[in-house]
Design a protein around this motif. Structure first.
Motif, PDB file in Angstrom:
ATOM      1  N   HIS A 484       0.822  -1.209   0.000  1.00  0.00           N
ATOM      2  CA  HIS A 484       0.000   0.000   0.000  1.00  0.00           C
ATOM      3  C   HIS A 484       0.860   1.266   0.000  1.00  0.00           C
ATOM      4  CE1 HIS A 484       1.049  -0.706   4.216  1.00  0.00           C
ATOM      5  NE2 HIS A 484       0.785   0.580   4.445  1.00  0.00           N
ATOM      6  N   ILE A 485       2.120   1.156   0.476  1.00  0.00           N
ATOM      7  CA  ILE A 485       3.015   2.309   0.453  1.00  0.00           C
ATOM      8  C   ILE A 485       3.634   2.470  -0.934  1.00  0.00           C
ATOM      9  CG2 ILE A 485       5.106   3.307   1.452  1.00  0.00           C
ATOM     10  CD1 ILE A 485       2.738   3.260   3.333  1.00  0.00           C
ATOM     11  N   ILE A 486       3.990   1.362  -1.568  1.00  0.00           N
ATOM     12  CA  ILE A 486       4.688   1.399  -2.851  1.00  0.00           C
ATOM     13  C   ILE A 486       3.741   1.651  -4.009  1.00  0.00           C
ATOM     14  CG2 ILE A 486       6.194   0.030  -4.349  1.00  0.00           C
ATOM     15  CD1 ILE A 486       7.104  -1.457  -1.877  1.00  0.00           C
ATOM     16  N   GLU A 487       2.442   1.297  -3.840  1.00  0.00           N
ATOM     17  CA  GLU A 487       1.467   1.345  -4.938  1.00  0.00           C
ATOM     18  C   GLU A 487       1.445   2.680  -5.685  1.00  0.00           C
ATOM     19  OE1 GLU A 487      -3.397   1.048  -5.494  1.00  0.00           O
ATOM     20  OE2 GLU A 487      -2.445   0.341  -3.648  1.00  0.00           O
ATOM     21  N   PRO A 488       1.433   3.839  -5.032  1.00  0.00           N
ATOM     22  CA  PRO A 488       1.348   5.100  -5.786  1.00  0.00           C
ATOM     23  C   PRO A 488       2.588   5.399  -6.635  1.00  0.00           C
ATOM     24  CG  PRO A 488       0.710   5.413  -3.480  1.00  0.00           C
ATOM     25  CD  PRO A 488       1.332   4.082  -3.570  1.00  0.00           C
ATOM     26  N   PHE A 489       3.673   4.648  -6.442  1.00  0.00           N
ATOM     27  CA  PHE A 489       4.917   4.996  -7.118  1.00  0.00           C
ATOM     28  C   PHE A 489       5.294   4.003  -8.219  1.00  0.00           C
ATOM     29  CE2 PHE A 489       5.026   6.680  -2.835  1.00  0.00           C
ATOM     30  CZ  PHE A 489       5.461   7.977  -3.015  1.00  0.00           C
ATOM     31  N   VAL A 490       4.500   2.966  -8.428  1.00  0.00           N
ATOM     32  CA  VAL A 490       4.883   1.938  -9.392  1.00  0.00           C
ATOM     33  C   VAL A 490       3.869   1.885 -10.518  1.00  0.00           C
ATOM     34  CG1 VAL A 490       6.067   0.579  -7.660  1.00  0.00           C
ATOM     35  CG2 VAL A 490       3.673   0.124  -8.105  1.00  0.00           C
ATOM     36  N   SER A 491       4.292   1.358 -11.661  1.00  0.00           N
ATOM     37  CA  SER A 491       3.396   1.220 -12.814  1.00  0.00           C
ATOM     38  C   SER A 491       3.070  -0.236 -13.089  1.00  0.00           C
ATOM     39  CB  SER A 491       4.065   1.826 -14.057  1.00  0.00           C
ATOM     40  OG  SER A 491       5.287   1.161 -14.324  1.00  0.00           O
ATOM     41  N   THR A 492       3.854  -1.172 -12.540  1.00  0.00           N
ATOM     42  CA  THR A 492       3.631  -2.590 -12.780  1.00  0.00           C
ATOM     43  C   THR A 492       3.916  -3.358 -11.492  1.00  0.00           C
ATOM     44  OG1 THR A 492       4.357  -2.341 -15.066  1.00  0.00           O
ATOM     45  CG2 THR A 492       4.277  -4.583 -14.197  1.00  0.00           C
ATOM     46  N   VAL A 493       3.084  -4.385 -11.254  1.00  0.00           N
ATOM     47  CA  VAL A 493       3.226  -5.218 -10.062  1.00  0.00           C
ATOM     48  C   VAL A 493       3.448  -6.658 -10.516  1.00  0.00           C
ATOM     49  CG1 VAL A 493       2.132  -6.071  -7.965  1.00  0.00           C
ATOM     50  CG2 VAL A 493       1.773  -3.698  -8.682  1.00  0.00           C
ATOM     51  N   GLY A 494       4.414  -7.327  -9.914  1.00  0.00           N
ATOM     52  CA  GLY A 494       4.644  -8.746 -10.188  1.00  0.00           C
ATOM     53  C   GLY A 494       4.486  -9.533  -8.900  1.00  0.00           C
ATOM     54  N   PHE A 495       3.430 -10.375  -8.815  1.00  0.00           N
ATOM     55  CA  PHE A 495       3.203 -11.189  -7.631  1.00  0.00           C
ATOM     56  C   PHE A 495       3.935 -12.518  -7.800  1.00  0.00           C
ATOM     57  CE2 PHE A 495      -0.432  -8.400  -6.873  1.00  0.00           C
ATOM     58  CZ  PHE A 495      -0.309  -8.192  -5.513  1.00  0.00           C
ATOM     59  N   VAL A 496       4.745 -12.897  -6.809  1.00  0.00           N
ATOM     60  CA  VAL A 496       5.467 -14.166  -6.826  1.00  0.00           C
ATOM     61  C   VAL A 496       4.921 -15.033  -5.709  1.00  0.00           C
ATOM     62  CG1 VAL A 496       7.721 -15.299  -6.633  1.00  0.00           C
ATOM     63  CG2 VAL A 496       7.534 -13.059  -7.727  1.00  0.00           C
ATOM     64  N   ASN A 498       5.153 -19.081  -4.105  1.00  0.00           N
ATOM     65  CA  ASN A 498       5.831 -20.371  -4.101  1.00  0.00           C
ATOM     66  C   ASN A 498       5.017 -21.332  -3.262  1.00  0.00           C
ATOM     67  OD1 ASN A 498       7.586 -22.495  -4.179  1.00  0.00           O
ATOM     68  ND2 ASN A 498       9.343 -21.398  -3.380  1.00  0.00           N
ATOM     69  N   HIS A 499       4.250 -22.194  -3.920  1.00  0.00           N
ATOM     70  CA  HIS A 499       3.345 -23.103  -3.236  1.00  0.00           C
ATOM     71  C   HIS A 499       4.135 -24.228  -2.571  1.00  0.00           C
ATOM     72  CE1 HIS A 499      -0.327 -25.221  -2.280  1.00  0.00           C
ATOM     73  NE2 HIS A 499       0.094 -26.312  -2.932  1.00  0.00           N
ATOM     74  N   GLU A 500       4.034 -24.288  -1.233  1.00  0.00           N
ATOM     75  CA  GLU A 500       4.693 -25.311  -0.421  1.00  0.00           C
ATOM     76  C   GLU A 500       6.201 -25.377  -0.674  1.00  0.00           C
ATOM     77  OE1 GLU A 500       2.764 -29.006  -1.041  1.00  0.00           O
ATOM     78  OE2 GLU A 500       0.870 -28.414  -0.112  1.00  0.00           O
ATOM     79  N   GLY A 501       6.777 -24.283  -1.183  1.00  0.00           N
ATOM     80  CA  GLY A 501       8.218 -24.227  -1.402  1.00  0.00           C
ATOM     81  C   GLY A 501       8.722 -25.122  -2.511  1.00  0.00           C
ATOM     82  N   ARG A 502       7.827 -25.548  -3.434  1.00  0.00           N
ATOM     83  CA  ARG A 502       8.246 -26.482  -4.485  1.00  0.00           C
ATOM     84  C   ARG A 502       8.252 -25.856  -5.870  1.00  0.00           C
ATOM     85  NH1 ARG A 502       4.469 -31.602  -3.319  1.00  0.00           N
ATOM     86  NH2 ARG A 502       2.940 -29.914  -3.272  1.00  0.00           N
ATOM     87  N   SER A 503       7.422 -24.855  -6.103  1.00  0.00           N
ATOM     88  CA  SER A 503       7.379 -24.235  -7.429  1.00  0.00           C
ATOM     89  C   SER A 503       6.945 -22.785  -7.282  1.00  0.00           C
ATOM     90  CB  SER A 503       6.403 -24.991  -8.346  1.00  0.00           C
ATOM     91  OG  SER A 503       5.092 -24.962  -7.800  1.00  0.00           O
ATOM     92  N   SER A 504       7.609 -21.913  -8.008  1.00  0.00           N
ATOM     93  CA  SER A 504       7.316 -20.480  -7.956  1.00  0.00           C
ATOM     94  C   SER A 504       6.481 -20.070  -9.165  1.00  0.00           C
ATOM     95  CB  SER A 504       8.612 -19.665  -7.938  1.00  0.00           C
ATOM     96  OG  SER A 504       9.354 -19.965  -6.788  1.00  0.00           O
ATOM     97  N   ARG A 505       5.555 -19.165  -8.918  1.00  0.00           N
ATOM     98  CA  ARG A 505       4.721 -18.647  -9.990  1.00  0.00           C
ATOM     99  C   ARG A 505       4.753 -17.121  -9.954  1.00  0.00           C
ATOM    100  NH1 ARG A 505      -0.749 -22.477  -9.722  1.00  0.00           N
ATOM    101  NH2 ARG A 505       0.342 -24.484 -10.058  1.00  0.00           N
ATOM    102  N   LEU A 506       4.713 -16.517 -11.119  1.00  0.00           N
ATOM    103  CA  LEU A 506       4.789 -15.053 -11.243  1.00  0.00           C
ATOM    104  C   LEU A 506       3.599 -14.569 -12.062  1.00  0.00           C
ATOM    105  CD1 LEU A 506       6.250 -12.311 -11.010  1.00  0.00           C
ATOM    106  CD2 LEU A 506       7.511 -12.923 -13.081  1.00  0.00           C
ATOM    107  N   GLN A 507       2.917 -13.549 -11.517  1.00  0.00           N
ATOM    108  CA  GLN A 507       1.811 -12.922 -12.247  1.00  0.00           C
ATOM    109  C   GLN A 507       2.116 -11.439 -12.377  1.00  0.00           C
ATOM    110  OE1 GLN A 507      -2.021 -13.149 -10.375  1.00  0.00           O
ATOM    111  NE2 GLN A 507      -3.136 -12.387 -12.148  1.00  0.00           N
ATOM    112  N   ASN A 508       2.191 -10.942 -13.609  1.00  0.00           N
ATOM    113  CA  ASN A 508       2.482  -9.546 -13.883  1.00  0.00           C
ATOM    114  C   ASN A 508       1.166  -8.791 -14.134  1.00  0.00           C
ATOM    115  OD1 ASN A 508       5.303  -9.668 -13.719  1.00  0.00           O
ATOM    116  ND2 ASN A 508       5.393 -10.589 -15.752  1.00  0.00           N
ATOM    117  N   LEU A 509       1.000  -7.647 -13.468  1.00  0.00           N
ATOM    118  CA  LEU A 509      -0.185  -6.812 -13.609  1.00  0.00           C
ATOM    119  C   LEU A 509       0.251  -5.363 -13.746  1.00  0.00           C
ATOM    120  CD1 LEU A 509      -2.344  -8.294 -10.702  1.00  0.00           C
ATOM    121  CD2 LEU A 509      -2.601  -8.826 -13.121  1.00  0.00           C
ATOM    122  N   THR A 510      -0.459  -4.621 -14.556  1.00  0.00           N
ATOM    123  CA  THR A 510      -0.268  -3.180 -14.530  1.00  0.00           C
ATOM    124  C   THR A 510      -0.910  -2.652 -13.258  1.00  0.00           C
ATOM    125  OG1 THR A 510      -2.308  -2.731 -15.713  1.00  0.00           O
ATOM    126  CG2 THR A 510      -0.326  -3.114 -17.043  1.00  0.00           C
TER     127      THR A 510
END
Length: 523
Positions: A484-496, A498-510
């Motif tokens: 919530h602090i960083i939101e006003p200063f960024v143009s793109t968000v990437g959520f990472v 890692n389910h149960e520490g076995r595989s990582s997933r990345l979702q990119n959003l504007t």
């Protein structure tokens, strides 16, 4: 059990009420301690008895195993006669007794036995003597073969004229080094080794003298190449190049350079002083560049509110480091009188020696090359010419509120804000940011890992505003609680994730997609 007034009490009736080791209430727990200690002593005694009994059982077990091992050996015997040795011993004793009686009752047998022993001793002595003669004969045969081989080798060597030429000198050295002696075939090898060792010692001594002379020559060559780098730039530093140095000496002697000493000295000093002046000017330009960049950084910091009604300014100061100050003083001394002094003062030998001392230290003096390299890197890096502090000032009248030479005595939030300020200033200096020119549109990419995770929201917001003001492009890696602090200063968000520490997933959003999803989840 009781649950009055929301409290719960339990009583355990499975143990004796008089068992003091179970008591938990009372003004003193000494009785409980004594009860536990007594119980501990009883258990220790029982444990000792058990260990003693266990040791006895182990000893019985060992004896039974030994008995079992002995009995197992009897299994290989099928009949008692295989073990009964007494009848055999008795029969042997009886036969020996009969033999003794026969020998003692016959005189002829005794005489024959005596003669037999005498003859056996004589045969043994003759055999030993025969062996000695055979060994002596073999040694003589080997000596004869060796002597013949040595003679053939000597005859073959005598056929070489070069070796025959050395014989008189070797004969003289043999008498000189070995003294008076008589040669024989047996002593030739030893005398040859002795003579060879003596000659090798002399050769080694001469080699050491040559090595010392070679080392002195190489040192002289190295000194000449250091002192006269221009003249020796095409000369090698090895013995094979001695003729080149000799040719240079002959040329110098034939050129009669002392006649041109004054003119040569004048030109050398003028060029040297000029180069030192250029070097000092270059250092001054680098120092001014640092000051200009600090001014640019301060221009950006002035527009950012560090605290309510105040901003931060970085103040550069001349360093108090003794080595740097001495170096600056030596440079100024080399150029004293360059504008107003007389020509004799400007190009005097003493001034040339001042310049020479600095240049020799730049090159690295003998035995101090590493220390001189560190010194050169330190004094010629104009960033070391400054020390920096931070001044917190009021925006309305530019008066100083507080001065920071370090972060000691500051709260966590104050340290964070000051750290963000110094970090942004360092990045701006590293990139050489100039917001007034074209470089302000240049891409300046910065990656910050674990950003703002432990800091306060106010300091995080301050840092982001500061980076935005510096026109830095950021890639921020941070936990979700600071989004919530960083939101006003960024143009793109990437959520990472890692389910149960076995595989990582990345979702990119504007940022617009992120806000839309956030609003949808809120409803």
């Amino acid at each position: 059990r009781s649950s009055d007034l929301g409290e719960r009490h339990e009583k355990d009736d499975r143990h004796d009420l008089k068992d003091r080791s179970r008591y938990v209430l009372g003004w003193s727990n000494q009785a409980k301690i004594r009860a536990l200690e007594k119980k501990h002593e009883l258990l220790q005694s029982t444990l000792g008895e058990c260990l003693t009994r266990l040791a006895g059982l182990k000893e019985n077990q060992r004896e039974l195993r030994a008995l079992s091992h002995g009995l197992s050996k009897l299994v290989v015997f099928r009949d008692f006669h295989d073990l009964n040795w007494r009848p055999l011993v008795a029969e042997i004793a009886e036969l020996e007794e009969q033999k003794h009686l026969l020998e003692s009752s016959s005189n002829l047998l005794q005489q024959l036995s005596f003669r037999l022993k005498t003859l056996e001793q004589l045969v043994q002595e003759n055999g030993r003597e025969l062996n000695e003669r055979l060994v002596e004969q073999g040694a003589n045969q080997q000596k004869t073969q060796d002597a013949q081989g040595f003679l053939q080798e000597a005859l073959a060597e005598l056929c070489t004229p070069e070796q025959q030429f050395c014989f008189p000198r070797l004969e003289a050295l043999r008498g000189e080094l070995l003294g008076e002696h008589t040669l024989s075939y047996e002593s030739c090898a030893g005398r040859e080794k002795q003579l060879r060792d003596e000659l090798q010692s002399r050769i080694d001594a001469e080699d050491k003298k040559c090595a010392r002379s070679r080392e002195k020559i190489l040192q002289s060559m190295a000194y000449f190449r250091r002192e006269y780098e221009l003249e020796a730039r095409e000369l090698d530093e090895n013995i094979e190049a001695a003729y080149e140095y000799r040719a240079l000496l002959i040329r110098l002697q034939s050129d009669d350079l002392p006649r041109f000493e004054s003119r040569f000295k004048e030109l050398l000093n003028e060029n040297t002083i000029r180069e030192i002046a250029n070097f000092q000017s270059q250092l001054a330009r680098e120092r001014n560049t640092i000051s200009e960049r600090i001014e640019q950084i301060n221009a950006s910091l002035r527009d950012i509110e560090y605290n309510s009604g105040r901003y931060i300014r970085l103040d550069p100061h001349a360093t108090a480091d003794a080595e740097i100050r001495d170096f600056q003083s030596d440079l100024r001394a080399c150029l004293e009188g360059a504008l107003t002094g007389s020509e004799e003062q400007l190009y005097s030998e003493s001034k040339f020696l001042q310049v020479k001392a600095i240049i020799e230290r730049f090159r690295g003096r003998e035995g101090q090359s590493e220390a001189d390299k560190r010194w050169m890197r330190k004094v010629t890096d104009t960033r070391n010419w400054f020390t920096f502090s931070a001044s917190e000032r009021w925006i309305h009248d530019d008066q100083e509120h507080e001065h920071y030479s370090d972060s000691g005595g500051k709260s966590g939030g104050q340290k964070e804000k000051l750290a963000y300020t110094i970090l942004a200033a360092s990045l701006a200096y590293q990139f050489g940011l100039d917001h007034s020119g074209e470089r302000a549109r240049t891409f300046h990419f910065v990656v910050i890992d674990e950003a703002f995770g432990r800091g306060s929201d106010d300091s995080a917001k301050y840092g982001l505003e500061l980076f935005q003001r510096m026109k830095l492009q950021l890639l921020i890696v941070t936990p979700l609680q600071k989004i919530h602090i960083i939101e006003p200063f960024v143009s793109t968000v990437g959520f990472v994730h890692n389910h149960e520490g076995r595989s990582s997933r990345l979702q990119n959003l504007t940022i617009e997609e992120y806000r839309a999803q956030k609003e949808a989840r809120a409803h």
